[in-house]
Write a protein that holds these residues in place. Sequence first.
Motif, mmCIF file in Angstrom:
data_model
loop_
_atom_site.group_PDB
_atom_site.id
_atom_site.type_symbol
_atom_site.label_atom_id
_atom_site.label_comp_id
_atom_site.label_asym_id
_atom_site.label_seq_id
_atom_site.Cartn_x
_atom_site.Cartn_y
_atom_site.Cartn_z
ATOM 1 N N THR A 90 0.805 -1.229 0.000
ATOM 2 C CA THR A 90 0.000 0.000 0.000
ATOM 3 C C THR A 90 0.835 1.275 0.000
ATOM 4 N N SER A 124 3.533 -0.656 4.148
ATOM 5 C CA SER A 124 2.295 -0.698 4.960
ATOM 6 C C SER A 124 1.716 0.683 5.237
ATOM 7 N N MET A 127 -1.944 1.655 4.235
ATOM 8 C CA MET A 127 -3.019 0.691 4.454
ATOM 9 C C MET A 127 -4.236 1.305 5.128
#
Length: 363
Positions: A90, A124, A127
């Motif tokens: 992400t 991450s 996210m």
Amino acid sequence: MSTVASELKAVDKLTITFVVDNCIEWMTKLPPGFIQEVPQHLLHPDVPMDPLTGVPFVDLENYCCGAHGFSALIETQVQGSEPRLTLFDTGPDSRSIIRNIEALKLPVERIERIILSHWHSDHSGGMLSFLRHRRAHASPSAPPCVADLHPDRPIARGIAPQGGKVIGRLLDDPTFAEIEALGGVVETHAEGHVVAGGAVWVSGEIPRVTHFEGGLPSGVRWVEREGGGEWVKEEDLMDERYAAIDVVGKGLVIFSACSHAGIVNVVKDAVEKFSRPVYMIIGGLHLAGTELVDRIPPTVDYLANQMRPAPTYVLPMHCTGFAAKVALEHALGEGCVPAAVGHKVIVEGTPESERMIHPPTVG
């Protein structure tokens, strides 16, 4: 082929959209099936038009931006089934992924799963903003999005060049509770498994078998001890995972977001598990920086000369580094593709060819 790996279904069509990457590339000629970002905008039905000239605007205010991280939208279609959308990583922050999703007009409500390659915030960091954006734009009847995670989430990870002083730590990865608070469904997997209706393989631990791929030399991890905590050396990021898709008549398309385990180790594991040729290698190959320059020649030699058959395409992205890209282009020619954020790749399955008859060798 392992029992779980045998559950992987070959797909008839694979479409990849690069949502986050370090680079933007608009000018270079790409192979068939690769689509630059700009024509996707200019040919879109909603493209803004100049009322004076009647020509579409190149609306740079609403095009993709680059960022130090990686994210790819994977659309898989098995004959007779509806396409499935999976997001692999992400990106690094709350802004780049949303800007690029909106620029590319991606159908967020159809994205059913996020696969996190490993616990580093440049993978991450987007996210939570993605889950928030999806919840705001999906219909109430849309199924929740699964977050497919390795269970070993670190407290903190940092950078200590040449094994010396820790000069900085990465931002916190999202917690399981934060993901669930935004409607995500947390699934933790340390072992390999199939997702997307059996069309995508998510690896377990990547075996370290090469002699020249030694992990992340500057990697450290914060560990709590009784009465406090401390930084400990962590060259091998054992939570790292890759994803693989088998395209009919072509072979494996491998996503390795950072290749801390070494891209040769990744390729060897995938070929051993599936006994299929590798059609395309995608993602960060982690060969940037002075610490890793010695790994470039053996990595390039393996991908170009030792793999049989050699991969048709290698897409060196994110943390690969300029020197490694130059070396790969020199060795592979047009097989080294300068992929970047905003690009779309369409891989159509073909009848099984002679390339499929003989099992591949990985050395």
